[in-house]
Design a protein around this motif. Sequence first.
Motif, PDB file in Angstrom:
ATOM      1  N   THR A   1       0.829  -1.200   0.000  1.00 22.24           N
ATOM      2  CA  THR A   1       0.000   0.000   0.000  1.00 22.24           C
ATOM      3  C   THR A   1       0.871   1.260   0.000  1.00 22.24           C
ATOM      4  N   LEU A   2       1.984   1.190   0.737  1.00 16.67           N
ATOM      5  CA  LEU A   2       2.928   2.315   0.716  1.00 16.67           C
ATOM      6  C   LEU A   2       3.529   2.491  -0.673  1.00 16.67           C
ATOM      7  N   GLN A   3       3.742   1.339  -1.340  1.00 21.61           N
ATOM      8  CA  GLN A   3       4.298   1.467  -2.686  1.00 21.61           C
ATOM      9  C   GLN A   3       3.308   2.170  -3.610  1.00 21.61           C
ATOM     10  N   ARG A   4       2.001   1.947  -3.316  1.00 20.14           N
ATOM     11  CA  ARG A   4       0.979   2.629  -4.096  1.00 20.14           C
ATOM     12  C   ARG A   4       0.960   4.126  -3.753  1.00 20.14           C
ATOM     13  N   ASP A   5       1.065   4.430  -2.437  1.00 15.40           N
ATOM     14  CA  ASP A   5       0.861   5.817  -1.993  1.00 15.40           C
ATOM     15  C   ASP A   5       2.159   6.632  -1.928  1.00 15.40           C
ATOM     16  N   SER A   6       3.252   5.996  -1.530  1.00 17.56           N
ATOM     17  CA  SER A   6       4.526   6.726  -1.411  1.00 17.56           C
ATOM     18  C   SER A   6       5.632   5.909  -2.068  1.00 17.56           C
ATOM     19  N   PRO A   7       5.612   5.830  -3.379  1.00 19.34           N
ATOM     20  CA  PRO A   7       6.588   4.940  -4.047  1.00 19.34           C
ATOM     21  C   PRO A   7       8.030   5.356  -3.779  1.00 19.34           C
ATOM     22  N   GLU A   8       8.251   6.655  -3.527  1.00 14.69           N
ATOM     23  CA  GLU A   8       9.648   7.082  -3.318  1.00 14.69           C
ATOM     24  C   GLU A   8      10.207   6.508  -2.020  1.00 14.69           C
ATOM     25  N   LEU A   9       9.317   6.213  -1.075  1.00 13.20           N
ATOM     26  CA  LEU A   9       9.772   5.622   0.194  1.00 13.20           C
ATOM     27  C   LEU A   9      10.129   4.159  -0.003  1.00 13.20           C
ATOM     28  N   THR A  10       9.226   3.400  -0.600  1.00 14.57           N
ATOM     29  CA  THR A  10       9.493   1.958  -0.764  1.00 14.57           C
ATOM     30  C   THR A  10      10.620   1.721  -1.752  1.00 14.57           C
TER      31      THR A  10
ATOM     32  N   LEU B   1     -12.870   1.713   1.285  1.00 16.98           N
ATOM     33  CA  LEU B   1     -12.062   0.494   1.134  1.00 16.98           C
ATOM     34  C   LEU B   1     -10.892   0.742   0.180  1.00 16.98           C
ATOM     35  N   LYS B   2     -11.169   1.536  -0.846  1.00 19.10           N
ATOM     36  CA  LYS B   2     -10.111   1.796  -1.821  1.00 19.10           C
ATOM     37  C   LYS B   2      -8.948   2.533  -1.158  1.00 19.10           C
ATOM     38  N   GLN B   3      -9.306   3.472  -0.272  1.00 15.15           N
ATOM     39  CA  GLN B   3      -8.243   4.174   0.439  1.00 15.15           C
ATOM     40  C   GLN B   3      -7.454   3.217   1.307  1.00 15.15           C
ATOM     41  N   LEU B   4      -8.150   2.214   1.856  1.00 15.72           N
ATOM     42  CA  LEU B   4      -7.469   1.228   2.694  1.00 15.72           C
ATOM     43  C   LEU B   4      -6.722   0.190   1.849  1.00 15.72           C
ATOM     44  N   ASN B   5      -6.909   0.280   0.530  1.00 19.24           N
ATOM     45  CA  ASN B   5      -6.315  -0.705  -0.383  1.00 19.24           C
ATOM     46  C   ASN B   5      -6.888  -2.103  -0.102  1.00 19.24           C
ATOM     47  N   LEU B   6      -8.155  -2.133   0.295  1.00 16.11           N
ATOM     48  CA  LEU B   6      -8.817  -3.416   0.573  1.00 16.11           C
ATOM     49  C   LEU B   6      -9.992  -3.569  -0.386  1.00 16.11           C
ATOM     50  N   ASP B   7     -10.464  -4.839  -0.508  1.00 18.99           N
ATOM     51  CA  ASP B   7     -11.589  -5.097  -1.411  1.00 18.99           C
ATOM     52  C   ASP B   7     -12.903  -5.218  -0.654  1.00 18.99           C
ATOM     53  N   GLY B   8     -12.809  -5.458   0.629  1.00 22.36           N
ATOM     54  CA  GLY B   8     -14.034  -5.596   1.412  1.00 22.36           C
ATOM     55  C   GLY B   8     -13.759  -6.349   2.694  1.00 22.36           C
ATOM     56  N   PHE B   9     -14.813  -6.721   3.375  1.00 20.54           N
ATOM     57  CA  PHE B   9     -14.680  -7.519   4.596  1.00 20.54           C
ATOM     58  C   PHE B   9     -15.480  -8.803   4.431  1.00 20.54           C
ATOM     59  N   ALA B  10     -14.915  -9.853   4.973  1.00 19.64           N
ATOM     60  CA  ALA B  10     -15.635 -11.136   4.922  1.00 19.64           C
ATOM     61  C   ALA B  10     -15.796 -11.641   6.356  1.00 19.64           C
ATOM     62  N   GLU B  11     -16.732 -12.591   6.550  1.00 17.89           N
ATOM     63  CA  GLU B  11     -16.917 -13.125   7.913  1.00 17.89           C
ATOM     64  C   GLU B  11     -15.670 -13.873   8.372  1.00 17.89           C
TER      65      GLU B  11
END
Lengths: 292, 485
Positions: free
Chosen positions: A200-209, A257-267
Amino acid sequence: MRRRTFIAGFAAAAAPGLLRAAHENGAAEKPVRFGLTPVFLDDHVAFLRVWRQYLESKLSRPVLFIQRGSYREISDMLRQDKLDFAWVCGYPFMRLRRQLRLLAVPLYQGKPLYQSYVIVPSFNTDARSILDLRGQVFAYSDPDSNSGFLYANYRLIELNENPASFFSKAFFTWAHRNVVDAVAAGVARGGSVDGYVWETLQRDSPELTARTRVVEKSPEFGFPPLVARATVAKAEFEAVQQALLAMAGNGEGRALLKQLNLDGFAEGTERLFDGIERMMKVVDRASDAAPA
Amino acid sequence: MLRLRDLSLRYKIPLRASLLVVVTAVAVTVSLMFREYDELKRDLVAASTSMGRLLARTLVTPLRHDDVWRAYEVINTPFHASARDAAPQTADMVTVLDARQQVYVSTQPKQYPMLVDAARANPDFHALQQAIASSREFESTAVEMPKSDKLYVVTPVVADGVVLGTLVMGYSKSAFVPRFYAIAKRAAMVTLVVIAVLLPASWYWGHRFARPLVELAQGMGQVGTRIPPENAVRMDESRDELGQVAAAYKTMLKGLREKESLKREIIVSERLAAVGRLTAGIAHEINNPLGGMLNAINTFKRHGRDDPLTGKTLSLLERGLLQIKNTVAALLVEARVEDHALTRDDIEDTRTLVLGNAHARSVRFEWENDIVEPLDVPSTLARQIMINLMLNAVQAAGASGNAAAHVYRDSRYMHIAVKNGGAHIEPEKMEYLFEPFSSERADGHGLGLWVTYQIVRQLGGDVAVSSEPGRTLFHVTLPLESQPA
């Protein structure tokens, strides 16, 4: 520093919302107390406020996000009935499974699974595995983290190494993101980090990763779950669970969810965390055998 | 150097003034820059020691808890972008050493890896040992490295009297070199502006100051070959040294000019005297045989034979000899003793004599006679002078011109001023004016002025001539107690 400013910011952000909610719904209405750990990117104050408002509107109840600097504090608060729900790691969930109930498991890339990464600074172009980091300074995220601590220890034991003496020094950064920071800066010459956080960091802060390099990826484990205190009322449990599961079904929820880089929640099921439990036992045995 | 010394003051004074301006501007700029440099350094030390004290106190808990990450976050604070902008001088490096002088954590982990002996990571730390050992609780010590451009600020981290570690902040003195350069650049700009303003001013001033000196030098250089004209040196009327020099120069020129004209007058009068002596000698020599020859002709005419051819020849000879006698008599001016003083009527007679001539030429002749009492001046000679001058004036005035005569006296002299409005006398002819036969006029024998001059000199008087276009004046002064020379 970042943590402290965050807490101050969070309190400032939470207080008016709390007051407004109390005013609207009557003072008697008890807020849903939600504990958050640095399992995910916990420094997005604005995001947390939007998410809290989303949950409040779905639950028609005030929601209180409570953030602490370590997993241990959140675990303690759960046990002391100071929290109703929490987003924890699979490792403490396994330790406290009798006192907790699985509420939901996030779906990352369509699956309730994630990996632990071993990373090194990008200037280290030689290391191929964690074994190449012998005698180096190593950064863990949290002693109660699976991906940030447990797996690395398990892996060393698996490789017949003693985690207590393999590194010249090991320290905790109390957040996955900080592990990436520490390794990128070269303070630590290796680190164990949540793979989902790194990606997720690579998505948001690629210069860091880009200043780090992944040398090892673990097998897949159950994604850090959202849990409920075992004593939470059934109706409340189900309401919160539904609110989470429904997020992928509406636009507002999907945006969050997109901000969290997640697709959803499951049981989810507890079996997802069997691998973590197995590693826990191995590590516990090893440390019992060789007290630090 | 010789060339510079030989340079004209016209350039030397402005150059010196310019040099002074430049040197002053540069000196002021340099001293300001040195002060600025010291202040920058003092600011740096003050800011970094206070930062060191603050960080050291904040580091107590992380060090006590062995929390590497917290310690890193603390020391990394000054490196955050916002903090960096606020403080122009930021540490290059902040390192925490543990109690054994090993690197605990550093903002430059590549150079200062954890657990490495600090002195091995950077030899400067050898020199810092002393400061680390002697520094007191939370007191920052600034240590300058004499050989490198580094400045270190050392602060111990102490809890309960136990030294947990040491905070070392490294600053590069070159960090404020850009700022220093910025100041230097600004100072240089100001200097250039000042120079741009002052240089033309000093150049103008220097030029102004040098100009009279230069002109004076040129004027002085001309003295000897010729006397420079009065206005060749323009000098302000002032009482400073230049003014004094100018006044002295003008006085000198005036003296030179007077001397020069005196010299010329002496030459002229000496020449005239020599010519006078020569003519007098020749005239005497001619007069003696001439008298004999005329006597002989007389005798022959009375007693000789009456031969018409001879009579005609003798008559021709006699006329020629008489003309020679007249000429010689004219040349040989001799003041004869007169018993008769000059009266007003004598003077009026001369007017009557000249008026006929003036009428014939339609010359307007103005007359003024201020003499009332008889003057003690030989009347025949004075009249001859007046007639000569007035006839000359009427002649020189030209047809329908004008001429004037004024006769007056003062306590010691009789004055005869005769002027005419005709063509003036060329300056080069002035010197020879009174010499015999100098006139180029067709009529007359060219002895009028010569005779006049001789008479005036013999009477102890003087003749002054001034001639300019439209006005030529002959001024004769005769002493009243005159004794014929």
